[in-house]
Design an enzyme around this catalytic site. Structure first.
Site, short mmCIF file in Angstrom:
data_model
loop_
_atom_site.label_atom_id
_atom_site.label_comp_id
_atom_site.label_asym_id
_atom_site.label_seq_id
_atom_site.Cartn_x
_atom_site.Cartn_y
_atom_site.Cartn_z
CE LYS A 22 69.53 1.21 181.79
NZ LYS A 22 69.56 1.05 180.26
CG ASN A 23 66.21 2.84 180.08
OD1 ASN A 23 67.27 2.76 179.96
ND2 ASN A 23 65.30 2.00 180.29
NE ARG A 94 71.30 -3.27 171.35
CZ ARG A 94 70.51 -2.24 171.09
NH1 ARG A 94 70.22 -1.53 171.97
NH2 ARG A 94 70.12 -2.47 169.62
CB CYS A 118 72.22 -7.33 174.67
SG CYS A 118 70.76 -7.21 175.13
NE ARG A 123 67.70 -4.25 173.12
CZ ARG A 123 68.22 -3.76 174.08
NH1 ARG A 123 69.21 -4.37 174.97
NH2 ARG A 123 68.07 -2.50 174.46
CG ASP A 326 63.35 -2.15 181.00
OD1 ASP A 326 63.33 -0.81 180.48
OD2 ASP A 326 63.60 -3.01 180.30
NE ARG A 419 75.57 -1.66 180.59
CZ ARG A 419 75.58 -1.96 179.20
NH1 ARG A 419 76.10 -3.22 179.04
NH2 ARG A 419 75.24 -1.08 178.51
C1 EPZ Z 1 64.95 0.77 175.21
O1 EPZ Z 1 65.71 -0.12 174.72
C2 EPZ Z 1 65.51 0.60 176.91
N1 EPZ Z 1 66.78 1.02 176.76
C3 EPZ Z 1 65.27 -0.73 177.25
O2 EPZ Z 1 65.86 -0.70 178.53
C4 EPZ Z 1 63.74 -1.26 177.18
O3 EPZ Z 1 63.84 -2.59 177.69
C5 EPZ Z 1 63.29 -0.97 175.89
O4 EPZ Z 1 63.39 0.44 175.43
C6 EPZ Z 1 61.86 -1.23 175.83
O5 EPZ Z 1 61.22 -0.32 176.73
C7 EPZ Z 1 67.14 2.44 176.72
O6 EPZ Z 1 66.30 3.16 176.69
C8 EPZ Z 1 68.60 2.81 176.86
P1 EPZ Z 1 63.01 -1.07 171.71
P2 EPZ Z 1 65.55 -0.13 172.99
O7 EPZ Z 1 63.62 -0.15 170.35
O8 EPZ Z 1 65.15 1.19 172.40
C9 EPZ Z 1 62.67 -4.25 168.58
C10 EPZ Z 1 66.80 -1.70 180.57
O9 EPZ Z 1 67.03 -2.73 181.01
N2 EPZ Z 1 63.21 -3.56 167.43
O10 EPZ Z 1 61.89 -0.21 172.24
O11 EPZ Z 1 66.65 -0.85 172.53
C11 EPZ Z 1 63.50 -4.87 169.64
O12 EPZ Z 1 64.46 -5.96 169.26
C12 EPZ Z 1 66.89 -1.69 179.08
O13 EPZ Z 1 66.70 -0.35 181.03
C13 EPZ Z 1 63.44 -3.77 166.08
O14 EPZ Z 1 62.97 -5.08 165.78
O15 EPZ Z 1 64.30 -1.01 172.73
C14 EPZ Z 1 62.52 -5.24 170.69
O16 EPZ Z 1 61.90 -6.50 170.20
C15 EPZ Z 1 66.83 -3.12 178.53
N3 EPZ Z 1 64.08 -2.99 165.34
C16 EPZ Z 1 61.49 -4.23 170.47
O17 EPZ Z 1 61.61 -3.78 169.09
C17 EPZ Z 1 64.33 -1.72 165.75
O18 EPZ Z 1 65.17 -0.89 165.02
C18 EPZ Z 1 61.46 -3.01 171.34
O19 EPZ Z 1 62.70 -2.48 171.36
C19 EPZ Z 1 64.21 -1.31 166.83
C20 EPZ Z 1 63.81 -2.32 167.90
#
Ligand code: EPZ
Length: 444
Positions: A22-23, A94, A118, A123, A326, A419
């Site tokens: 998915k990711n 998202r 979410c 996020r 995850d 999802r």
């Molecule tokens: C991706 O989300 C995945 N989703 C998530 O999977 C996964 O948990 C996450 O990466 C971490 O591995 C998809 O790929 C569609 P991040 P993403 O940006 O990209 C903070 C699942 O269950 N942050 O790496 O949204 C954020 O709040 C889902 O499959 C900022 O502060 O995650 C978090 O604390 C859930 N500012 C941390 O960084 C930003 O601009 C990591 O988030 C971006 C992120």
């Protein structure tokens, strides 16, 4: 409303085939917008979020042919006819924000609804937006939309300009937290920019490598590197245009890990096929520490819960290649019935221990230390209950708990699960679980 009903106590036995990740697919689809030629994706998982993304890019001008029999998706975007990703779609998924990079990269402008948070956290996307501004884009937030425009470059062309981007979100408990999504959006914006881009503190997640692999097949020039201080880099030489390609979506390491826990917790034996265990390192190390017997054959993982005796194990979630956020709720499901004490630290998302209160309804002995930490004490048996899924991983974990709880467990709001998991209920049923979907009209 959709719910899943499980009668616990069955040992799962048999084999399950893992789908495309998915990711990964949620990045490969928007990346196909970067060329006017046809991109052919194979091993595409049939997921609700993929359907949503297909609808979104079709509104931007993409022509899509998705063959559900062969899991093959053909995407061709001769022209980007619309640069607006509307609120109605973005609010349901998202990951829609991943069109920001390709729209600014190819169409040179974008109007993308600002994604909300979410249940697992707020996020934010500040790093995504800073990356676009670093590439010279003018970014405005107006009426809930991100409005972006590429600058005029030295040749008088409206085009992003290569630059240095930082994918670091924050430092916490001694670890540098980077952004997966921010890295992905930056890559997709930079591949068509004028000049060289360096992304520092780039996400190391393997799905990012899957995206880079496909873009390089399309003629992009992207590579990973590491600087003298050990900071992970991604270096991109911008090109004028990209061509089509064929690319197979990498296997879903998180789906594979979920079935591994299903075998362990039910004391059954599951042959998990079409996976890639080289991307599951720390998870498998922790599974071994917990006393779970498995055979790692690379593209196949055979987990034998009948020979296992789960014991309490501490988990500290970290960015890849650390223990994946995850997979933490699934692993901690096993810890609710393991021998002894366990501890979880989850520094990535501020609300990702939400599921604990649902497990407590099933008799799990869990103590919340703070929003990022909890301690578990294994119990002999969980008891069935009505529980609520809050996100797809917590939802899948509640189903895993229901597989061993005495009695009838009902997982409400189970739509979250579809999802991220292809045929989750059907696969578990084929493995011997007493499980079914149920639908009831939403109470008005
Ligand atoms: C991706 O989300 C995945 N989703 C998530 O999977 C996964 O948990 C996450 O990466 C971490 O591995 C998809 O790929 C569609 P991040 P993403 O940006 O990209 C903070 C699942 O269950 N942050 O790496 O949204 C954020 O709040 C889902 O499959 C900022 O502060 O995650 C978090 O604390 C859930 N500012 C941390 O960084 C930003 O601009 C990591 O988030 C971006 C992120």
């Amino acid at each position: 409303m959709e719910k899943i009903i499980i009668h616990g106590g069955k040992k799962l036995k048999g084999k399950v085939s893992i789908s495309g990740a998915k990711n990964s697919i949620l990045e490969l689809i928007p990346a196909a917008l970067l060329t006017k030629e046809e991109v052919v994706l194979t091993n595409v998982p049939n997921l609700k979020d993929v359907k949503t993304f297909v609808q979104l890019i079709s509104e931007l001008g993409a022509q899509i042919d998705w063959d559900l029999e062969s899991n093959t998706m053909r995407i061709k975007t001769p022209e980007i006819t619309n640069t607006k990703a509307s609120y109605d779609i973005v609010k349901t998924m998202r990951a829609s924000v991943y069109v920001l990079g390709p729209l600014l990269g190819r169409a040179r402008s974008a109007k993308v609804s600002f994604p909300g948070g979410c249940v697992i956290g707020s996020r934010p996307i500040d790093v995504h937006l800073r990356a676009m501004e670093a590439l010279g884009a003018d970014i405005q937030i107006k009426h809930g939309y991100i409005i972006g425009n590429a600058p005029i470059d030295s040749n008088g062309e409206k085009r992003l300009i290569g630059s240095t981007i930082d994918g670091k979100v924050r430092e916490q408990d001694g670890i540098v937290i980077t952004t997966h999504g921010g890295t992905v959006n930056a890559i997709m914006a930079a591949v068509l920019a004028n000049g060289k881009t360096v992304i520092k503190n780039a996400s190391l997640e393997p799905e990012v490598d899957d995206l880079m692999g496909m873009l390089n097949k399309m003629g992009a020039k992207i590579k990973r590197d590491i600087n003298k201080k050990g900071v992970p880099l991604i270096i991109i030489e911008g090109v004028k245009e990209l061509h089509g390609c064929e690319h197979s979506v990498m296997p879903d390491r998180l789906e594979a890990g979920t079935y591994a826990i299903a075998a362990a917790i039910t004391k059954g034996k599951i042959r998990i096929q079409n996976t890639d265990t080289s991307k599951m390192g720390v998870f498998l190390d922790k599974l071994k520490d917990a006393g779970i017997v498995f055979e790692d054959k690379g593209s196949e993982l055979i987990v034998d819960g009948s020979k296992s005796y789960a014991k309490g194990t501490n988990i500290k979630v970290e960015p890849y290649p650390g223990f994946p956020t995850d997979m933490q709720s699934q692993f901690m499901t096993l810890m609710t019935v393991a021998e002894g004490q366990s501890k979880i630290e989850e520094p990535i998302f501020e609300n990702r221990l939400m599921y604990v209160s649902e497990f407590q309804r099933m008799g799990a002995k869990i103590k919340i230390v703070d929003k990022n930490r909890a301690t578990f004490k294994g119990v002999d048996k969980l008891t069935a209950a009505d529980v609520m899924a809050s996100d797809l991983r917590a939802g899948a974990s509640l189903v895993l708990a229901g597989l061993v709880a005495e009695g009838e467990t009902i997982v409400h709001r189970s739509y979250h699960i579809s999802r991220g998991y292809v045929g989750f209920v059907d696969n578990l049923k084929k493995l011997g679980a007493d499980i079914k979907y149920s639908y009831e009209k939403p109470c008005l």
